[in-house]
Motif scaffolding. Sequence first.
Motif, PDB file in Angstrom:
ATOM      1  N   GLU A 199      30.743  46.021  27.941  1.00  0.00           N
ATOM      2  CA  GLU A 199      30.809  45.321  29.215  1.00  0.00           C
ATOM      3  C   GLU A 199      31.820  44.264  29.204  1.00  0.00           C
ATOM      4  O   GLU A 199      32.096  43.422  28.439  1.00  0.00           O
ATOM      5  CB  GLU A 199      29.458  44.866  29.544  1.00  0.00           C
ATOM      6  N   ILE A 200      32.785  44.568  30.447  1.00  0.00           N
ATOM      7  CA  ILE A 200      33.741  43.592  30.407  1.00  0.00           C
ATOM      8  C   ILE A 200      33.437  42.536  31.224  1.00  0.00           C
ATOM      9  O   ILE A 200      32.885  42.649  32.303  1.00  0.00           O
ATOM     10  CB  ILE A 200      34.947  44.217  30.947  1.00  0.00           C
ATOM     11  N   GLU A 201      33.831  41.062  30.815  1.00  0.00           N
ATOM     12  CA  GLU A 201      33.376  39.949  31.438  1.00  0.00           C
ATOM     13  C   GLU A 201      34.307  39.871  32.784  1.00  0.00           C
ATOM     14  O   GLU A 201      35.532  39.945  32.459  1.00  0.00           O
ATOM     15  CB  GLU A 201      33.272  38.771  30.720  1.00  0.00           C
ATOM     16  N   ARG A 202      34.061  39.666  34.023  1.00  0.00           N
ATOM     17  CA  ARG A 202      35.036  39.440  35.097  1.00  0.00           C
ATOM     18  C   ARG A 202      34.726  38.311  35.756  1.00  0.00           C
ATOM     19  O   ARG A 202      33.659  37.608  35.642  1.00  0.00           O
ATOM     20  CB  ARG A 202      34.909  40.867  35.792  1.00  0.00           C
ATOM     21  N   GLN A 203      35.977  38.099  36.460  1.00  0.00           N
ATOM     22  CA  GLN A 203      36.023  36.725  37.294  1.00  0.00           C
ATOM     23  C   GLN A 203      36.440  37.296  38.798  1.00  0.00           C
ATOM     24  O   GLN A 203      37.299  37.851  38.681  1.00  0.00           O
ATOM     25  CB  GLN A 203      36.885  35.862  36.984  1.00  0.00           C
ATOM     26  N   LEU A 204      35.705  36.937  39.767  1.00  0.00           N
ATOM     27  CA  LEU A 204      36.138  37.499  41.079  1.00  0.00           C
ATOM     28  C   LEU A 204      37.236  36.411  41.371  1.00  0.00           C
ATOM     29  O   LEU A 204      37.052  35.287  41.654  1.00  0.00           O
ATOM     30  CB  LEU A 204      34.939  37.338  42.182  1.00  0.00           C
ATOM     31  N   ILE A 205      38.383  37.180  41.873  1.00  0.00           N
ATOM     32  CA  ILE A 205      39.590  36.271  41.999  1.00  0.00           C
ATOM     33  C   ILE A 205      40.349  37.057  43.198  1.00  0.00           C
ATOM     34  O   ILE A 205      40.002  38.319  43.583  1.00  0.00           O
ATOM     35  CB  ILE A 205      40.394  36.496  40.881  1.00  0.00           C
ATOM     36  N   TYR A 206      41.333  36.466  43.764  1.00  0.00           N
ATOM     37  CA  TYR A 206      42.028  36.917  44.908  1.00  0.00           C
ATOM     38  C   TYR A 206      43.380  37.055  44.090  1.00  0.00           C
ATOM     39  O   TYR A 206      44.248  36.020  43.833  1.00  0.00           O
ATOM     40  CB  TYR A 206      42.249  35.792  45.895  1.00  0.00           C
ATOM     41  N   THR A 207      44.164  38.308  44.476  1.00  0.00           N
ATOM     42  CA  THR A 207      45.410  38.676  43.912  1.00  0.00           C
ATOM     43  C   THR A 207      46.418  37.902  44.939  1.00  0.00           C
ATOM     44  O   THR A 207      46.317  38.207  46.145  1.00  0.00           O
ATOM     45  CB  THR A 207      45.611  40.138  43.773  1.00  0.00           C
ATOM     46  N   LEU A 208      47.756  37.622  44.271  1.00  0.00           N
ATOM     47  CA  LEU A 208      48.775  37.310  45.315  1.00  0.00           C
ATOM     48  C   LEU A 208      50.154  38.205  45.107  1.00  0.00           C
ATOM     49  O   LEU A 208      50.986  38.283  45.816  1.00  0.00           O
ATOM     50  CB  LEU A 208      49.212  35.745  44.631  1.00  0.00           C
ATOM     51  N   ASN A 209      49.858  38.830  44.133  1.00  0.00           N
ATOM     52  CA  ASN A 209      50.913  39.888  43.670  1.00  0.00           C
ATOM     53  C   ASN A 209      50.208  41.496  43.394  1.00  0.00           C
ATOM     54  O   ASN A 209      49.076  41.255  42.841  1.00  0.00           O
ATOM     55  CB  ASN A 209      51.754  39.573  42.849  1.00  0.00           C
ATOM     56  N   PRO A 210      50.860  42.523  43.581  1.00  0.00           N
ATOM     57  CA  PRO A 210      50.308  43.627  42.896  1.00  0.00           C
ATOM     58  C   PRO A 210      50.079  43.543  41.477  1.00  0.00           C
ATOM     59  O   PRO A 210      51.038  43.121  40.716  1.00  0.00           O
ATOM     60  CB  PRO A 210      51.229  44.826  43.325  1.00  0.00           C
ATOM     61  N   LEU A 211      49.001  43.904  40.839  1.00  0.00           N
ATOM     62  CA  LEU A 211      48.740  43.913  39.344  1.00  0.00           C
ATOM     63  C   LEU A 211      48.387  45.188  38.894  1.00  0.00           C
ATOM     64  O   LEU A 211      47.734  45.929  39.474  1.00  0.00           O
ATOM     65  CB  LEU A 211      47.599  42.809  39.065  1.00  0.00           C
ATOM     66  N   SER A 212      48.499  45.232  37.318  1.00  0.00           N
ATOM     67  CA  SER A 212      47.834  46.201  36.702  1.00  0.00           C
ATOM     68  C   SER A 212      47.489  45.932  35.333  1.00  0.00           C
ATOM     69  O   SER A 212      48.095  44.795  34.771  1.00  0.00           O
ATOM     70  CB  SER A 212      48.951  47.355  36.605  1.00  0.00           C
ATOM     71  N   TRP A 213      46.626  46.609  34.749  1.00  0.00           N
ATOM     72  CA  TRP A 213      46.081  46.131  33.439  1.00  0.00           C
ATOM     73  C   TRP A 213      45.447  47.264  32.873  1.00  0.00           C
ATOM     74  O   TRP A 213      44.954  48.252  33.593  1.00  0.00           O
ATOM     75  CB  TRP A 213      45.167  45.025  33.420  1.00  0.00           C
ATOM     76  N   GLN A 214      44.956  47.518  31.295  1.00  0.00           N
ATOM     77  CA  GLN A 214      44.541  48.536  30.893  1.00  0.00           C
ATOM     78  C   GLN A 214      43.158  48.242  30.632  1.00  0.00           C
ATOM     79  O   GLN A 214      42.575  47.251  30.106  1.00  0.00           O
ATOM     80  CB  GLN A 214      45.160  49.012  29.468  1.00  0.00           C
TER      81      GLN A 214
END
Length: 294
Positions: A199-214
């Motif tokens: 399980e991945i620990e996540r944080q609800l966040i607001y993006t300011l730019n387009p993002l990508s991650w693996q």
Amino acid sequence: MAFFKRELSPVERFESALREKQAARQRLAERLGIAETVVGEKRAAAERLAVAGADTARLERAEANLRAVDERAKTLRAALAEFDEQVASTERALAEANAQRDRDLVADGIEAMAAAIEKAIPGFDAGAAALVEAVTKGTTSIPEATRFSASVDAVRREVMSAADLICWELRSAAVRTRVGNANSALLAPPEPAQPPLPEIERQLIYTLNPLSWQEGPEVRRVPAFALVGLPKKLLPVALAHQHVDYMNARRVQTLMHVHGSGQFPADLNHDHPQLVDLDALAAEGEERAQADVA
């Protein structure tokens, strides 16, 4: 007061019939053994008379006695062979009755599963409907709550449809199982499930730019001005480069009024000109920190 005997099951009836036939065969085999002993004695007596040169009358009587007991032994041997066939037939019928009983037990379990699903569905439907109603009946409209309500309603419809399908499939499988035509894959023990990804620990966040991650074998891409669950391990680097911000930040509140919380577009490709690779940023930060330590 009248007492009624319990009706025997097919397995019990065949077991009782098999015991009776085996006992009768045993008695017949004992009689045949005695008859064959007598045949041997009569044959030996006839041979002794013939060797001793007895007269014709005595030899004829001895031969008649030998034929009589020999015919009796032949009759008993034929009866024993017939009993052997009956015992074998009863054993086959008992094996089939046992197999049918096992199939019935499995089919009963499948039907009970279908009935349990049908019994649980109204409760699930009512709970999902209550969640939807908690949002739709409110006097205040919030985009996040509206999307949540729509998602719950979509899941409810999907589960209801899937429940109808699985109940029909289970009952069809129960019918096939009773008659011995069930798919062997259905009755096979389930294969062990693959271990779930951590399980991945996540944080609800607001993006300011387009993002990508693996994430495992998948590359996630999200647009700017969207509410996303970002892995916490990438949060520091994303905040440091001001690619994201917290929900309670003043500028985020302003941007949400202008852009909303964002819906993920289908055309956000890997070659998007403004796409930021958070994994690459994190790797650069680690290399810089190692260089500083060195």
